[in-house]
Design a protein around this motif. Structure first.
Motif, PDB file in Angstrom:
ATOM      1  N   GLY A  13       0.788  -1.443  -0.010  1.00 52.07           N
ATOM      2  CA  GLY A  13       0.062   0.068   0.008  1.00 52.07           C
ATOM      3  C   GLY A  13       0.862   1.081  -0.088  1.00 52.07           C
ATOM      4  O   GLY A  13       1.961   1.340  -0.489  1.00 52.07           O
ATOM      5  N   LEU A  14       0.192   2.200   0.665  1.00 54.46           N
ATOM      6  CA  LEU A  14       1.139   3.534   0.764  1.00 54.46           C
ATOM      7  C   LEU A  14       2.214   3.435   2.126  1.00 54.46           C
ATOM      8  O   LEU A  14       1.465   3.379   3.052  1.00 54.46           O
ATOM      9  N   ASN A  15       3.468   3.546   1.572  1.00 51.56           N
ATOM     10  CA  ASN A  15       4.284   3.375   2.933  1.00 51.56           C
ATOM     11  C   ASN A  15       5.231   4.358   2.905  1.00 51.56           C
ATOM     12  O   ASN A  15       5.620   5.073   1.628  1.00 51.56           O
ATOM     13  N   TYR A  16       5.800   4.923   3.917  1.00 54.90           N
ATOM     14  CA  TYR A  16       6.695   6.097   4.166  1.00 54.90           C
ATOM     15  C   TYR A  16       8.071   5.605   3.788  1.00 54.90           C
ATOM     16  O   TYR A  16       8.597   4.516   4.226  1.00 54.90           O
ATOM     17  N   PHE A  17       8.730   6.796   3.097  1.00 53.94           N
ATOM     18  CA  PHE A  17       9.978   6.389   2.542  1.00 53.94           C
ATOM     19  C   PHE A  17      10.867   7.597   3.022  1.00 53.94           C
ATOM     20  O   PHE A  17      10.296   8.859   2.448  1.00 53.94           O
ATOM     21  N   PRO A  18      11.888   7.564   3.717  1.00 51.94           N
ATOM     22  CA  PRO A  18      12.792   8.839   4.057  1.00 51.94           C
ATOM     23  C   PRO A  18      13.555   9.120   2.964  1.00 51.94           C
ATOM     24  O   PRO A  18      13.784   8.593   1.850  1.00 51.94           O
ATOM     25  N   LEU A  19      14.015  10.684   2.933  1.00 52.86           N
ATOM     26  CA  LEU A  19      14.800  11.279   1.986  1.00 52.86           C
ATOM     27  C   LEU A  19      15.941  10.211   1.857  1.00 52.86           C
ATOM     28  O   LEU A  19      16.590   9.681   2.579  1.00 52.86           O
ATOM     29  N   LYS A  20      16.650  10.073   0.652  1.00 52.10           N
ATOM     30  CA  LYS A  20      17.631   9.127   0.136  1.00 52.10           C
ATOM     31  C   LYS A  20      18.481   9.802  -0.919  1.00 52.10           C
ATOM     32  O   LYS A  20      17.868  10.374  -1.993  1.00 52.10           O
ATOM     33  N   LYS A  21      19.716   9.820  -0.429  1.00 45.83           N
ATOM     34  CA  LYS A  21      20.695  10.434  -1.599  1.00 45.83           C
ATOM     35  C   LYS A  21      21.606   9.101  -2.029  1.00 45.83           C
ATOM     36  O   LYS A  21      22.074   8.497  -1.220  1.00 45.83           O
ATOM     37  N   TYR A  22      21.580   9.070  -3.144  1.00 48.26           N
ATOM     38  CA  TYR A  22      22.245   7.691  -3.468  1.00 48.26           C
ATOM     39  C   TYR A  22      22.889   7.850  -5.115  1.00 48.26           C
ATOM     40  O   TYR A  22      22.133   8.388  -5.935  1.00 48.26           O
ATOM     41  N   LYS A  23      24.179   7.734  -5.085  1.00 51.98           N
ATOM     42  CA  LYS A  23      24.908   8.116  -6.421  1.00 51.98           C
ATOM     43  C   LYS A  23      24.514   9.366  -6.939  1.00 51.98           C
ATOM     44  O   LYS A  23      24.422   9.341  -8.297  1.00 51.98           O
ATOM     45  N   GLY A  24      24.564  10.274  -6.126  1.00 47.69           N
ATOM     46  CA  GLY A  24      24.241  11.682  -6.716  1.00 47.69           C
ATOM     47  C   GLY A  24      22.847  12.106  -6.932  1.00 47.69           C
ATOM     48  O   GLY A  24      22.509  13.083  -7.594  1.00 47.69           O
ATOM     49  N   VAL A  25      22.087  11.181  -6.590  1.00 48.96           N
ATOM     50  CA  VAL A  25      20.394  11.347  -6.807  1.00 48.96           C
ATOM     51  C   VAL A  25      19.732  11.481  -5.628  1.00 48.96           C
ATOM     52  O   VAL A  25      19.776  10.677  -4.715  1.00 48.96           O
ATOM     53  N   THR A  26      18.858  12.533  -5.660  1.00 49.34           N
ATOM     54  CA  THR A  26      18.135  12.606  -4.334  1.00 49.34           C
ATOM     55  C   THR A  26      16.656  11.985  -4.481  1.00 49.34           C
ATOM     56  O   THR A  26      16.061  12.413  -5.494  1.00 49.34           O
TER      57      THR A  26
END
Length: 175
Positions: free
Chosen positions: A106-119
């Protein structure tokens, strides 16, 4: 003289791009994510997360291999929640791992993530989320639809990947 003109052209084309920030990659709103959250960051819990991720990723690859629409993917995920729970339960028992787990689609929370130069922006996203224990550890996630993580899973040995530079190839070819 021709070599120097080509080299100068390549430099003029590619040098300005070296200073640019990486382009923003946006996961479409019509994407379905897949996430496995470890109980903690200790080695054993992270290993359990990886084990569950690998088992489910293999299973999802098979289940979703013929799915070509988001609606079909949603139906498959909704109809297989109990199947995922059974698969996780069997995997934990077989490996003598004692932890609780929760499967949520369903709808789940994902925190801010920076990975390989992508936010990747924080927010609530349609997703299949497996939480091990209290879910206080690092997580792994990818995109199920469109199937970005399932394609990524096919590479098993990163030493087999060959990286090439177009600019270097052109310089080698003409100089």
């Amino acid at each position: 003289m021709k070599k120097y003109l080509i080299l100068a052209s390549l430099i003029l084309i590619f040098i300005p791009n070296f200073n640019k920030e990486s382009e923003e990659i946006v996961i479409p709103n019509t994407a379905i994510r897949f996430r496995v959250v470890a109980e903690s960051n200790n080695e054993e819990d992270q290993n359990t997360k990886t084990l569950i991720k690998e088992i489910l990723e293999e299973d999802l690859t098979e289940l979703l291999k013929d799915s070509d629409s988001i609606d079909e993917t949603r139906t498959i995920l909704k109809n297989n929640k109990r199947h995922f729970e059974n698969l996780i339960e069997r995997t934990l028992l077989t490996n003598k791992i004692s932890t609780t787990y929760k499967v949520n689609y369903g709808l789940n929370y994902f925190p801010l993530k920076k990975y390989k130069g992508v936010t990747y922006e924080e927010g609530y996203y349609e997703s299949l989320v497996i939480t091990l224990g209290n879910g206080n550890g690092d997580n792994w996630w990818c995109v199920l639809f469109p199937p970005l993580c399932l394609m990524e899973g096919e590479v098993t040995d990163s030493s087999e990947i060959e990286y090439k530079s177009f600019v270097k190839e052109m310089i080698d070819k003409y100089l």
